[in-house]
Write an enzyme that holds these catalytic residues in place. Structure first.
Site: not given
Ligand code: ASP
Length: 250
Positions: A170, A198-201, A221-222, A224
């Site tokens: 990211t 799917r939605v991350g952070d 980053t990492g 989510g």
């Protein structure tokens, strides 16, 4: 004082991929720095730095992003202006080359913060943000990774990213401009083999991105799912507010 920080790849990057990652973040720094140096805004600097990394296939953002469980790229991005606390974000977009530019358009040309999927694409077309075919975003390297993941049953769960020790590429940027404004931006293709939708952070304001002129800016980053649980970006800002502005301690 002007300042710019970018990230693009926070994992155990193999030696064979180091040069491309270094060149990619250095290129993004140059692009954003030239904006700040000529007196440009922090928002312009973070948008251009992140767009440069979206255009670079090395990273998990824009073209070259990870492929989801059904073989498609779905992009998430967000941007925030620390001067006004205005923000814009997109999630699960499939045919936009530079989702960070679309996120900025949403921030500036709408009263919304986050648009997803086909609505985000519609907004892009209405506002002349360049679109592309979904296939344009798919690279041979990622197709190969996807086939490997698909053939290993253990990677078929939502925890593929955490258990697989897979890349975390990211991208993001935080800038401070000459007028004292801070802006942050983050862009991603999410995690490899993620469930469709799917939605991350990264597109969630306060989780993957936050900026407040009073305190600072954050781009995360990492994994989510764990970043979302602790609302990481805003938590860092909150801690800096009480610790005298020390980002390392926060
Ligand atoms: N935070 C991103 C996500 O969970 C992944 C990453 O940082 O590489 O979508």
């Amino acid at each position: 004082m002007i300042s710019l920080v970018v990230h693009g790849g926070a994992w155990d990057i193999p030696d064979s991929l180091l040069a491309a990652h270094r060149a990619g973040v250095q290129g993004a720094l140059q692009v954003g720095w030239s904006v700040l140096k000529r007196g440009g805004s922090a928002i312009d600097a973070v948008e251009s730095a992140v767009a440069a990394m979206e255009d670079n296939e090395t990273f998990d953002a824009g073209k070259g992003s990870f492929i989801n469980a059904v073989g498609e790229v779905e992009l998430d991005a967000s941007i925030m202006d620390g001067r006004t606390l205005r923000a814009g974000a997109v999630a699960a977009v499939q045919n936009v080359r530079n989702p960070i530019t679309l996120a900025r358009k949403i921030m500036e040309e709408s009263e919304h913060v986050l648009l997803v999927g086909m609505g985000a694409t519609r907004f892009a077309k209405e506002h002349k943000v360049p679109t592309c075919s979904p296939d344009f975003l798919v690279t041979a390297r990622e197709l190969e990774r996807w086939r490997d993941i698909q053939s290993a049953a253990r990677f078929s769960t939502v925890d593929a990213f955490r258990h697989g020790r897979l890349p975390s590429d990211t991208v993001g940027a935080v800038a401070l401009d000459r007028s004292g404004s801070i802006a942050s931006a983050t862009s991603t293709g999410g995690t490899p083999n993620k469930y469709p939708g799917r939605v991350g952070d990264s597109p969630l304001i306060g989780c993957g991105t936050y900026a407040d002129n009073e305190t600072g800016g954050v781009s995360a980053t990492g994994w989510g799912e764990s970043i979302i649980k602790v609302v990481l970006a805003k938590r860092v800002i909150d801690l800096m507010e009480v610790n005298g502005g020390d980002p390392d301690a926060a």
